[in-house]
Design a protein around this motif. Sequence first.
Motif: not given
Length: 117
Positions: A9, A12-17, A41, A58-60, A62-63
């Motif tokens: 993340c 990247c932190v696009d915040q979709s989550c 995040l 999460c598009p990356w 990361a979770i």
Amino acid sequence: MTWVITSLCRDCVDQSCVQVCPVDCIYAYTGDDAETFPNQLYIDPEECIDCSVCEPECPWEAIFQDEQVPEIFQDDTTLNAKILDAKDQFEVPEVEELPTPTPEQVAKNKEKWGFTG
Ligand code: SF4
Ligand code: SF4
């Protein structure tokens, strides 16, 4: 059981989550100790209800659920939990629409962290 946001993340932190978490337990650090709390995040392990809806958003990629965090990201479980030591310096971020990364960008980010999964 909690879920963990890993280094994938970082920056990247696009915040979709953040948009989908039903209990608003995904936070951004607002303090100035970037060494302790890098730009990513964080999931509060005491508030997470283990619903899993953030993971596919999460598009990356990361979770991870805490028991499934890859070996290479093991330290990130502790890092997410550090939120409990400084909760007053965290807040649920305003959601910002960012472009979805391409599969190549996602692969490159994983490669940067030495993650082959
Ligand atoms: S969706 Fe993934 S990359 Fe975006 S802020 Fe959440 S954990 Fe980070
Ligand atoms: S698993 Fe559910 S409660 Fe936990 S951070 Fe993800 S969306 Fe929020």
